[in-house]
Scaffold this motif. Structure first.
Motif, PDB file in Angstrom:
ATOM      1  N   SER A 385      49.003  54.519  -1.566  1.00 28.71           N
ATOM      2  CA  SER A 385      48.381  54.873  -3.179  1.00 28.71           C
ATOM      3  C   SER A 385      47.838  54.545  -3.978  1.00 28.71           C
ATOM      4  N   ALA A 386      47.259  54.288  -5.116  1.00 27.56           N
ATOM      5  CA  ALA A 386      47.164  53.143  -6.123  1.00 27.56           C
ATOM      6  C   ALA A 386      47.038  54.793  -6.705  1.00 27.56           C
ATOM      7  N   ASP A 393      39.975  48.149 -13.749  1.00 27.74           N
ATOM      8  CA  ASP A 393      39.231  48.790 -12.327  1.00 27.74           C
ATOM      9  C   ASP A 393      39.933  48.020 -11.377  1.00 27.74           C
ATOM     10  N   LEU A 394      40.749  49.518 -10.212  1.00 24.80           N
ATOM     11  CA  LEU A 394      41.250  48.840  -9.403  1.00 24.80           C
ATOM     12  C   LEU A 394      40.710  48.796  -8.328  1.00 24.80           C
ATOM     13  N   SER A 399      39.729  44.698  -4.458  1.00 26.25           N
ATOM     14  CA  SER A 399      38.835  44.223  -3.088  1.00 26.25           C
ATOM     15  C   SER A 399      38.535  42.864  -2.924  1.00 26.25           C
ATOM     16  N   ARG A 400      39.358  42.328  -4.430  1.00 22.05           N
ATOM     17  CA  ARG A 400      39.821  40.961  -3.719  1.00 22.05           C
ATOM     18  C   ARG A 400      40.108  40.300  -2.873  1.00 22.05           C
ATOM     19  N   ALA A 414      42.000  55.646  -8.549  1.00 18.63           N
ATOM     20  CA  ALA A 414      42.275  55.686  -7.489  1.00 18.63           C
ATOM     21  C   ALA A 414      42.240  55.085  -6.637  1.00 18.63           C
ATOM     22  N   ALA A 415      42.709  54.520  -4.912  1.00 23.35           N
ATOM     23  CA  ALA A 415      42.854  53.377  -4.058  1.00 23.35           C
ATOM     24  C   ALA A 415      43.148  54.324  -3.081  1.00 23.35           C
TER      25      ALA A 415
END
Length: 780
Positions: A385-386, A393-394, A399-400, A414-415
């Motif tokens: 979990s992030a 912007d997490l 995503s990159r 959060a991610a």
């Protein structure tokens, strides 16, 4: 002095507040708070204060809604089995419950399925879809999940299983090939409000299917919307505000049982009740095992079954709390020196993947860095979990680097992700690089946005009722933070079973304000009772025995004046040694360095007053007594700009203060005695000497010290011998004898004076401090 943990930004009264206050007939304080939330126009502000169902938008504005309703209607009319596929957090289980209740109203053949976090991971998975298809399912409706499930949806299509995705997470560039996708964050979606929680999206689908909004599901909407930390504005404000009222009726036996078992206060309930009471407990089932009991708790109509489920869930919550504490401690061991990095990525084998998000939040709270916590299994597969901080912007940053993940999805702050152990190092490097590009050093210190500056006299129940007009509070509508500056402390003490909280009363004796600081117990040691304190916090009403009193819930604290902490007479100093603040241990006698180290201080902390100066701002601890008061005065004067707070130990054990200076006849008698019995161990003879002369041990030690300095005697390994041919010297040739009166004066001033006298003496040695006191007392 005590530094605040954050940067305080006090917002001045908004220039539009006066006009808005007049238009709405509210106080300027309320109008200021409305302006701070971007509600400067009368109609917008009035709608915010008086929320009603008219704020809701047409559900068919959501892209995919018509296709979803058509497919579900066909499934219901043809009696196809429908399965609701949910997530295991509060938003997921409340979304599942609301969707199931909607299908029940429509007479559908339905069931629900929540994946197991530990065996299946997050979101749709092909194996689960295969089992559901084999059990007769023909339509699967995802709630609070599915927007990134391209592969499982493709597999479902191949096996003849239709899928409708309802979700609110960030939409990836490629969407699943589902029968319908309802997500306000789709790029092609014209829906005017993009910040619905998963349960909010389900409510729109329910509205479209039923032809009316499901008002009886507002309690579920409040649970999911508040717990998922979406902005409490627009429709979400209505869901939260109206939902809390519905929740207060406790018409669901499961929630009634959970409240009674867990001791949750209310009704009425607030957003904090959901966020810190119901929410964590409903989350705990999915974090520690499987989320099925949480869904059952929300859906059951049987009180006996509800009580059994509530006991299970409360047990999961207690287990979750212990697991989080243990994992956080282990993570902190891994992260010594983490403050030097721009971001944190930490992994542990055998960690519980269900609580990685909570641990990540704890680490963000401590280090204020974007953080990822990953739980690894024995094969090296990780689930993590992030959590982010303002400025990064997490979702966009990670995503990159999608190639590193087996699964990935989330929000700006959060991610969630799955990753193999071999890729964690690359992830750590990537996140540090992304953070360094997006953040400045200032961004790594959190900012506290303060909306009101108040005096203690301003704070009363009427003010709190006024602020409460803006509730419920949450993301996008934070509970207003207030600051109280330079206020005296009347009382303070540690409270709680672990003494990790602090309770204070501040203000003038005739008018005080109660303050409570959760996890601020350390302040009792780091703030003196005579200091003036600067506080930031939120205001609550504390009810006790039918009486209502305002209370400040402390969020941050600062003391801007130099403090004196009197620790004289303590045998050991664990709180000083273990503290994480800079501490210089000042010694005047070099031989006392070993004693300071024995107390637990590091040799690098020791400063010799006569030879070294301070070079950085630090607290100081005076370990021993100076030979001359002028030595201490010189140290304070020359180092004042680096001295923050002063701790006084003056830990020398021997003393002249309570001792009468021996006469020359006494020295003569003692010398004759030593010559007669030397060599000797003095401690064997002290009882005899005391019996004959009435001298104290300190007096005997004093006389031995004088004889030693005059080289009349020698002491080695505890044994005293008399020198055969000593030089004839006057007693005044001994520094100890000569300086007897000064030594007494030093002890009187530094060791045996009361706190106020000691503080007055020490602070008068510092020119800037002396000038400050003169300014404060001028004209009194």
């Amino acid at each position: 002095m005590l530094d605040a943990k954050t940067r305080w930004h006090v917002h001045e009264r908004d220039e539009d507040a006066s006009a808005l206050a007049a238009a709405l007939q509210v106080t300027e304080r309320t109008a200021h708070l409305l302006c701070r939330r971007g509600l400067r126009q009368e109609d917008e502000a009035r709608a915010f204060l008086h929320t009603n169902p008219a704020v809701m938008h047409d559900p068919f504005l959501l892209a995919g809604m018509e296709a979803a309703v058509n497919r579900m209607s066909r499934a219901i009319s043809e009696n196809e089995k429908i399965v609701v596929f949910g997530d295991y957090d509060v938003d997921g289980v409340s979304s599942t419950a609301l969707m199931c209740e909607t299908l029940a109203k429509l007479g559908a053949d339905y069931d629900y399925y929540i994946p197991n976090r530990f065996t299946e991971g997050y979101g749709l998975n092909s194996m689960a879809l295969q089992r559901l298809h084999e059990d007769g399912a023909r339509l699967v409706i995802t709630v609070d999940t599915g927007i990134s499930s391209q592969s499982p949806v493709d597999d479902g299509n191949e096996m003849g299983l239709d899928v409708i995705v309802t979700d609110h997470h960030e939409a990836p560039p490629e969407l699943p090939a589902a029968n319908a996708i309802i997500n306000p964050k789709r790029q092609d979606c014209p829906y005017p409000f993009k910040e619905l929680a998963g349960v909010g999206v389900v409510s729109k689908l329910a509205h479209a299917l039923l032809g009316e909004f499901p008002l009886d599901g507002l309690d579920l909407l409040a649970l999911g919307t508040i717990s998922d930390l979406v902005p409490l504005v627009d429709e979400n404000r209505f869901f939260a505000q109206s939902g809390l009222q519905t929740l207060g009726h406790l018409e669901r036996p499961g929630l009634q049982a959970l409240k009674e078992l867990s001791g949750i206060s209310g009704p009425p309930f607030s957003a904090e009740t959901v966020g810190f009471g119901f929410g964590p407990r409903l989350n705990a089932a999915g974090r520690m095992d499987a989320a099925g009991p949480a869904v059952q708790l929300l859906l059951t109509a049987d009180m006996e079954k509800a009580q059994a489920l509530a006991e299970t869930i409360d047990g999961y919550n207690r287990e979750r709390q212990q697991t989080v504490d243990n994992m956080t401690k282990e993570a902190l061991v891994h992260l010594e020196g983490a403050g030097d990095h721009w971001a944190i990525v930490v992994a542990g084998r055998g960690w519980n993947s269900g609580v990685t998000g909570i641990v990540a939040s704890r680490l963000v709270e401590k280090y204020y860095r974007p953080t990822i916590v990953i739980a690894l299994d024995e094969e090296g597969n990780g689930k993590g979990s992030a959590r982010s901080i303002e400025g990064l912007d997490l979702y966009d940053a990670l995503s990159r680097h999608r190639q590193l993940f087996q699964k990935f999805g989330g929000h700006r702050m959060a991610a969630g992700l799955s990753i193999h152990e071999d890729d964690i190092s690359a992830l750590r490097d990537a996140l540090n690089e992304e953070a360094q590009k997006s953040l400045s050093p200032e961004d790594l210190v959190p900012t506290t946005n303060i909306e009101l500056e108040l005096d203690v006299d301003d704070i009363n129940v009427d003010l709190l009722r006024e602020i409460e007009q803006l509730a419920p509070f949450g993301v996008g509508n934070p509970k207003p933070l207030v600051t109280i500056a330079n206020v005296p402390i009347q009382q303070k003490r540690k409270i709680g079973s672990d003494k990790n909280h602090v309770k204070m009363a501040v203000g003038e004796p005739q008018r005080t304000l109660d303050c409570i600081g959760f996890r601020f117990g350390y302040l009792d040691d780091e703030i003196n009772g005579d200091a003036n304190i600067h506080l930031v916090g939120t205001l609550d009403i504390n009810e006790w025995k039918g009486q209502e009193k305002p209370q400040l819930v402390v969020k941050d604290v600062a003391v801007k004046e130099r403090q004196l902490f009197d620790v004289r007479g303590r045998e050991r100093l664990p709180s000083l040694v273990s503290g994480d603040r800079p501490m210089a241990v000042v010694i005047f006698q070099p031989e006392h360095e070993k004693e300071a180290i024995a107390q637990g201080f590091s040799s690098s902390d020791v400063v010799w007053a006569g030879e070294e100066s301070l070079t950085t701002a630090t607290d100081i601890f005076f370990f021993d007594l100076p030979n001359h008061l002028a030595d201490l005065e010189h140290f304070l004067t020359s180092n004042e700009r680096f001295i923050r707070s002063i701790y006084t130990g003056f830990m020398e054990k021997s003393s002249t203060f309570f001792m009468t200076k021996p006469t020359r006849e006494a020295f003569k008698w003692f010398y004759i005695y030593l010559k007669k019995y030397a060599p000797l161990h003095l401690h064997d003879h002290e009882p005899t000497i005391t019996r004959y002369q009435g001298w104290s041990r300190d007096t005997i030690q004093f006389m031995v010290q004088v004889f030693t300095e005059l080289e009349f005697v020698s002491v080695r390994d505890g044994q005293l011998t008399v020198n055969d041919k000593p030089l004839k010297q006057d007693l005044n040739a001994s520094p100890t004898f000569y300086n007897y009166e000064e030594k007494q004066d030093i002890e009187q001033t530094l060791k045996f004076s009361n706190y106020q006298a000691l503080k007055q003496f020490l602070f008068a040695c510092m020119p800037l401090e002396k000038k400050r006191v003169e300014v404060l007392t001028d004209g009194l």
